[in-house]
Design a protein around this motif. Structure first.
Motif, short mmCIF file in Angstrom:
data_model
loop_
_atom_site.label_atom_id
_atom_site.label_comp_id
_atom_site.label_asym_id
_atom_site.label_seq_id
_atom_site.Cartn_x
_atom_site.Cartn_y
_atom_site.Cartn_z
N ALA A 1 1.34 -1.54 -0.15
CA ALA A 1 0.04 -0.25 0.10
C ALA A 1 1.06 1.49 -0.06
O ALA A 1 0.18 2.02 -0.60
CB ALA A 1 -0.94 -0.18 1.20
N ARG A 2 2.35 1.29 0.49
CA ARG A 2 2.52 2.87 0.76
C ARG A 2 3.55 2.87 -1.41
O ARG A 2 4.07 4.10 -1.22
CB ARG A 2 4.24 2.75 1.89
N TYR A 3 3.38 1.93 -1.95
CA TYR A 3 3.67 2.28 -3.14
C TYR A 3 2.36 3.08 -3.91
O TYR A 3 2.73 3.21 -5.32
CB TYR A 3 4.47 0.93 -3.66
N MET A 4 1.26 2.88 -3.49
CA MET A 4 0.27 3.36 -4.52
C MET A 4 0.93 4.87 -4.69
O MET A 4 1.33 5.34 -4.09
CB MET A 4 -1.35 3.95 -3.57
N PRO A 5 -0.40 5.36 -6.26
CA PRO A 5 -0.64 4.53 -7.11
C PRO A 5 -0.05 3.68 -7.56
O PRO A 5 1.09 3.70 -8.10
CB PRO A 5 -1.83 5.37 -7.13
N TRP A 6 -0.79 2.53 -8.23
CA TRP A 6 -0.24 1.52 -9.20
C TRP A 6 -1.13 1.71 -10.57
O TRP A 6 -1.81 2.67 -11.18
CB TRP A 6 -0.20 -0.05 -8.71
N LYS A 7 -0.28 1.54 -11.22
CA LYS A 7 -0.57 1.54 -12.71
C LYS A 7 0.30 -0.51 -13.54
O LYS A 7 1.16 -0.34 -13.35
CB LYS A 7 0.39 2.60 -13.86
N LEU A 8 -1.27 0.01 -14.10
CA LEU A 8 -0.65 -1.38 -15.09
C LEU A 8 0.24 -1.67 -16.55
O LEU A 8 0.17 -0.09 -17.10
CB LEU A 8 -2.39 -2.14 -15.47
N VAL A 9 1.07 -2.21 -16.35
CA VAL A 9 1.81 -2.39 -17.37
C VAL A 9 1.98 -3.02 -18.58
O VAL A 9 2.51 -3.52 -19.68
CB VAL A 9 3.46 -1.55 -16.70
N SER A 10 2.14 -4.25 -17.66
CA SER A 10 1.57 -5.67 -18.67
C SER A 10 0.35 -6.28 -18.41
O SER A 10 0.11 -6.91 -16.91
CB SER A 10 2.70 -6.05 -18.47
#
Length: 107
Positions: free
Chosen positions: A67-76
């Protein structure tokens, strides 16, 4: 489907529908790679029938360890005909040689 094809990059409508809603009885299982937009070196690999729903959960902080690395993006995102094949590929991508493959081909 090309391993680096995302939902917005050339995924045909039927594929998009399956990615969004899980599809029907012949729906694919997907292995997906997420990248933190906050700290781009951080990635997450998972598998699901509904990877876009999983991305939303990650971005709501439901995966406490990441959670500490949010936000996430879809790369593959890569589709597989069975859960077993998706699990095996996810496991490979988390291995030493799989991480090297992921960095070279999927990010």
């Amino acid at each position: 489907m090309n391993p680096t094809t995302s939902r917005d990059e050339g995924c045909p409508p039927k594929c998009r529908d399956e990615v969004e809603d899980g599809g029907g009885p012949t729906a694919l299982w997907y292995v997906y790679v997420l990248q933190s937009t906050k700290k781009p070196i951080e990635t997450y690999v998972g598998y699901s029938r509904q990877p876009l729903a999983r991305l939303s959960k990650h971005n709501r902080g439901e995966n406490k360890s990441k959670a500490r690395y949010m936000p996430w993006k879809l790369v593959s995102i890569i589709g597989f005909p069975s859960q077993k094949k998706a699990e095996d590929f996810e496991k490979y991508l988390k291995s030493g040689s799989g991480r090297a493959f992921r960095k070279k081909h999927l990010q």
